[in-house]
Design a protein around this motif. Structure first.
Motif, PDB file in Angstrom:
ATOM      1  N   GLN A   1      13.606  -4.602  -3.830  1.00 18.94           N
ATOM      2  CA  GLN A   1      15.047  -3.769  -4.287  1.00 18.94           C
ATOM      3  C   GLN A   1      15.776  -3.675  -3.112  1.00 18.94           C
ATOM      4  OE1 GLN A   1      13.641   0.088  -5.740  1.00 18.94           O
ATOM      5  NE2 GLN A   1      11.807  -0.430  -6.297  1.00 18.94           N
ATOM      6  N   THR A   2      17.040  -3.636  -3.816  1.00 20.11           N
ATOM      7  CA  THR A   2      18.308  -3.373  -2.666  1.00 20.11           C
ATOM      8  C   THR A   2      18.415  -2.302  -2.284  1.00 20.11           C
ATOM      9  OG1 THR A   2      19.577  -3.467  -4.751  1.00 20.11           O
ATOM     10  CG2 THR A   2      19.354  -5.685  -3.657  1.00 20.11           C
ATOM     11  N   ASN A   3      18.284  -1.210  -3.205  1.00 18.75           N
ATOM     12  CA  ASN A   3      18.353   0.125  -2.790  1.00 18.75           C
ATOM     13  C   ASN A   3      16.864   1.191  -2.857  1.00 18.75           C
ATOM     14  OD1 ASN A   3      19.594   2.646  -2.162  1.00 18.75           O
ATOM     15  ND2 ASN A   3      20.577   2.869  -4.353  1.00 18.75           N
ATOM     16  N   ILE A   4      16.522   1.529  -1.814  1.00 17.44           N
ATOM     17  CA  ILE A   4      15.226   2.347  -1.656  1.00 17.44           C
ATOM     18  C   ILE A   4      15.743   3.825  -1.633  1.00 17.44           C
ATOM     19  CG2 ILE A   4      13.243   2.550  -0.348  1.00 17.44           C
ATOM     20  CD1 ILE A   4      13.351  -0.609   0.147  1.00 17.44           C
ATOM     21  N   ASP A   5      15.299   4.641  -2.553  1.00 16.13           N
ATOM     22  CA  ASP A   5      15.682   5.836  -2.481  1.00 16.13           C
ATOM     23  C   ASP A   5      14.339   6.900  -2.134  1.00 16.13           C
ATOM     24  OD1 ASP A   5      18.128   5.768  -3.310  1.00 16.13           O
ATOM     25  OD2 ASP A   5      17.613   5.493  -5.303  1.00 16.13           O
ATOM     26  N   LYS A   6      13.269   6.346  -2.378  1.00 12.57           N
ATOM     27  CA  LYS A   6      12.173   7.203  -2.025  1.00 12.57           C
ATOM     28  C   LYS A   6      11.003   6.249  -1.415  1.00 12.57           C
ATOM     29  CE  LYS A   6       9.261   9.328  -5.046  1.00 12.57           C
ATOM     30  NZ  LYS A   6       8.816  10.234  -6.060  1.00 12.57           N
ATOM     31  N   ILE A   7      10.238   6.652  -0.443  1.00 10.97           N
ATOM     32  CA  ILE A   7       9.243   5.970   0.359  1.00 10.97           C
ATOM     33  C   ILE A   7       8.297   6.766   0.090  1.00 10.97           C
ATOM     34  CG2 ILE A   7       8.558   4.935   2.361  1.00 10.97           C
ATOM     35  CD1 ILE A   7      11.279   4.202   2.974  1.00 10.97           C
ATOM     36  N   GLU A   8       6.980   6.630  -0.056  1.00  8.40           N
ATOM     37  CA  GLU A   8       5.647   7.342   0.123  1.00  8.40           C
ATOM     38  C   GLU A   8       4.557   6.575   0.962  1.00  8.40           C
ATOM     39  OE1 GLU A   8       5.964   9.764  -4.252  1.00  8.40           O
ATOM     40  OE2 GLU A   8       4.246   8.521  -3.828  1.00  8.40           O
ATOM     41  N   CYS A   9       4.088   7.252   1.808  1.00  3.40           N
ATOM     42  CA  CYS A   9       2.939   6.732   2.650  1.00  3.40           C
ATOM     43  C   CYS A   9       1.818   7.651   2.777  1.00  3.40           C
ATOM     44  CB  CYS A   9       3.482   6.711   4.136  1.00  3.40           C
ATOM     45  SG  CYS A   9       2.393   5.930   5.265  1.00  3.40           S
ATOM     46  N   PHE A  10       0.567   6.848   2.660  1.00  2.00           N
ATOM     47  CA  PHE A  10      -0.696   7.603   2.431  1.00  2.00           C
ATOM     48  C   PHE A  10      -1.585   7.289   3.640  1.00  2.00           C
ATOM     49  CE2 PHE A  10       0.679   6.915  -1.722  1.00  2.00           C
ATOM     50  CZ  PHE A  10       0.374   8.258  -2.363  1.00  2.00           C
ATOM     51  N   ASP A  11      -2.393   8.238   3.862  1.00  2.00           N
ATOM     52  CA  ASP A  11      -3.179   8.265   5.318  1.00  2.00           C
ATOM     53  C   ASP A  11      -4.688   8.657   4.806  1.00  2.00           C
ATOM     54  OD1 ASP A  11      -3.876   7.362   7.967  1.00  2.00           O
ATOM     55  OD2 ASP A  11      -3.948   9.290   8.336  1.00  2.00           O
ATOM     56  N   ILE A  12      -5.695   8.110   5.003  1.00  3.25           N
ATOM     57  CA  ILE A  12      -7.077   8.628   4.869  1.00  3.25           C
ATOM     58  C   ILE A  12      -7.733   9.145   6.097  1.00  3.25           C
ATOM     59  CG2 ILE A  12      -9.417   7.925   4.179  1.00  3.25           C
ATOM     60  CD1 ILE A  12      -7.309   7.819   1.837  1.00  3.25           C
ATOM     61  N   SER A  13      -8.189  10.168   6.151  1.00  5.21           N
ATOM     62  CA  SER A  13      -8.897  10.674   7.447  1.00  5.21           C
ATOM     63  C   SER A  13     -10.279  11.126   7.138  1.00  5.21           C
ATOM     64  CB  SER A  13      -8.145  11.813   8.082  1.00  5.21           C
ATOM     65  OG  SER A  13      -8.446  12.218   9.052  1.00  5.21           O
TER      66      SER A  13
ATOM     67  N   GLY B   1      -2.732  -0.854 -13.129  1.00  8.78           N
ATOM     68  CA  GLY B   1      -1.607  -1.385 -14.042  1.00  8.78           C
ATOM     69  C   GLY B   1      -0.150  -0.886 -13.524  1.00  8.78           C
ATOM     70  N   VAL B   2       0.139  -0.587 -12.458  1.00 12.39           N
ATOM     71  CA  VAL B   2       1.269  -0.176 -11.874  1.00 12.39           C
ATOM     72  C   VAL B   2       2.050  -1.509 -11.519  1.00 12.39           C
ATOM     73  CG1 VAL B   2       2.384   1.029  -9.977  1.00 12.39           C
ATOM     74  CG2 VAL B   2       0.477   2.090 -10.903  1.00 12.39           C
ATOM     75  N   THR B   3       3.627  -1.386 -12.063  1.00 15.48           N
ATOM     76  CA  THR B   3       4.236  -2.505 -11.656  1.00 15.48           C
ATOM     77  C   THR B   3       5.675  -1.805 -11.410  1.00 15.48           C
ATOM     78  OG1 THR B   3       5.106  -2.764 -13.822  1.00 15.48           O
ATOM     79  CG2 THR B   3       3.225  -4.096 -13.471  1.00 15.48           C
ATOM     80  N   GLY B   4       6.428  -2.853 -10.703  1.00 15.15           N
ATOM     81  CA  GLY B   4       7.541  -2.334 -10.379  1.00 15.15           C
ATOM     82  C   GLY B   4       7.582  -1.599  -8.965  1.00 15.15           C
ATOM     83  N   ILE B   5       7.152  -1.786  -8.075  1.00 10.59           N
ATOM     84  CA  ILE B   5       7.155  -1.037  -6.799  1.00 10.59           C
ATOM     85  C   ILE B   5       6.948  -1.935  -5.523  1.00 10.59           C
ATOM     86  CG2 ILE B   5       4.591  -0.565  -6.932  1.00 10.59           C
ATOM     87  CD1 ILE B   5       4.701   1.923  -5.329  1.00 10.59           C
ATOM     88  N   ASP B   6       7.497  -1.726  -4.293  1.00  8.56           N
ATOM     89  CA  ASP B   6       7.187  -2.640  -3.369  1.00  8.56           C
ATOM     90  C   ASP B   6       6.469  -2.166  -2.445  1.00  8.56           C
ATOM     91  OD1 ASP B   6       9.203  -4.944  -4.054  1.00  8.56           O
ATOM     92  OD2 ASP B   6      10.905  -3.601  -3.577  1.00  8.56           O
ATOM     93  N   PHE B   7       5.915  -3.013  -1.552  1.00 10.34           N
ATOM     94  CA  PHE B   7       4.746  -2.577  -0.677  1.00 10.34           C
ATOM     95  C   PHE B   7       5.297  -3.453   0.767  1.00 10.34           C
ATOM     96  CE2 PHE B   7       1.688  -1.155  -3.510  1.00 10.34           C
ATOM     97  CZ  PHE B   7       2.003  -1.607  -4.681  1.00 10.34           C
ATOM     98  N   VAL B   8       4.930  -2.374   1.769  1.00 10.44           N
ATOM     99  CA  VAL B   8       4.831  -2.960   3.173  1.00 10.44           C
ATOM    100  C   VAL B   8       3.927  -2.285   4.081  1.00 10.44           C
ATOM    101  CG1 VAL B   8       6.616  -1.297   3.803  1.00 10.44           C
ATOM    102  CG2 VAL B   8       6.635  -3.570   5.079  1.00 10.44           C
ATOM    103  N   SER B   9       3.218  -2.885   4.972  1.00 10.83           N
ATOM    104  CA  SER B   9       2.397  -2.266   5.672  1.00 10.83           C
ATOM    105  C   SER B   9       2.835  -2.513   7.202  1.00 10.83           C
ATOM    106  CB  SER B   9       1.040  -2.911   5.389  1.00 10.83           C
ATOM    107  OG  SER B   9       0.812  -4.150   5.996  1.00 10.83           O
ATOM    108  N   LEU B  10       2.365  -1.487   7.833  1.00 12.46           N
ATOM    109  CA  LEU B  10       2.660  -1.342   9.295  1.00 12.46           C
ATOM    110  C   LEU B  10       1.383  -1.320  10.072  1.00 12.46           C
ATOM    111  CD1 LEU B  10       4.760  -1.285  11.776  1.00 12.46           C
ATOM    112  CD2 LEU B  10       4.888   1.248  11.221  1.00 12.46           C
ATOM    113  N   ALA B  11       0.903  -2.339  10.851  1.00 12.43           N
ATOM    114  CA  ALA B  11      -0.226  -2.518  11.674  1.00 12.43           C
ATOM    115  C   ALA B  11       0.154  -1.872  13.234  1.00 12.43           C
ATOM    116  CB  ALA B  11      -0.652  -3.862  11.839  1.00 12.43           C
ATOM    117  N   LYS B  12      -0.957  -0.795  13.486  1.00 12.16           N
ATOM    118  CA  LYS B  12      -0.764  -0.219  14.732  1.00 12.16           C
ATOM    119  C   LYS B  12      -0.439  -0.908  15.969  1.00 12.16           C
ATOM    120  CE  LYS B  12      -2.136   4.615  13.219  1.00 12.16           C
ATOM    121  NZ  LYS B  12      -3.254   4.650  12.216  1.00 12.16           N
TER     122      LYS B  12
END
Length: 160
Positions: free
Chosen positions: A4-16, A94-105
């Motif tokens: 995507q060229t324009n990213i308006d919303k980013i979500e991040c999840f964490d499990i604890s 069945g989700v499509t149309g979403i970009d992903f990126v991960s960040l390793a600590k």
């Protein structure tokens, strides 16, 4: 790479969890104005084997995206393995149309889909700073809820 060229919303999840007990998940939401605290969510995880982060993440993502629109970018806390796991979960949904990126600590490596090698962004990079801020906020939010649950559990144990 992110498509995507324009990213308006980013979500991040964490499990604890604590040694597999009292597993919870958190979701934080950022948009062009910064954090959207009113959209943050915490999820108590039920009916999984303690310490199964894959099952916990699947439960959280399923619950979240049954009711909420998809973000433009899903930021995953972790490396290539976590990115692959979340991709598998999302594909099963069945989700499509979403970009992903991960960040390793450890090295703050950034992983993109379909790329075998990670990228090390410069330490002064505003993109790296944003990813770190979002990831750390998801972790903080998860830990806060986790401690609250543990505190409630300890209080109820004392009353027995």
């Amino acid at each position: 790479p992110v498509t995507q060229t324009n990213i308006d919303k980013i979500e991040c999840f964490d499990i604890s969890h604590t040694m597999g007990e009292a597993t919870i998940g958190s979701c934080v939401v950022f948009d062009q104005g910064g954090s959207r605290r009113r959209d943050y969510r915490q999820y108590a995880i039920h009916d999984i084997v303690g310490g199964d982060d894959y099952a916990a993440m699947k439960q959280v993502l399923t619950r979240r995206y049954k009711k909420q629109p998809l973000p433009d970018l899903l930021l995953i806390d972790g490396g290539k393995g976590q990115l692959s796991s979340v991709m598998q979960i999302v594909e099963e949904m069945g989700v499509t149309g979403i970009d992903f990126v991960s960040l390793a600590k450890r090295e703050e490596e950034v992983f993109f889909l379909n790329q075998s090698k990670s990228i090390l962004l410069p330490r002064e990079s505003s993109a790296l700073f944003l990813f770190q801020r979002i990831r750390d906020e998801a972790h903080r939010f998860a830990i806060t809820y986790h401690r609250k649950l543990r505190s409630k559990s300890a209080i109820s144990e004392d009353k027995k």
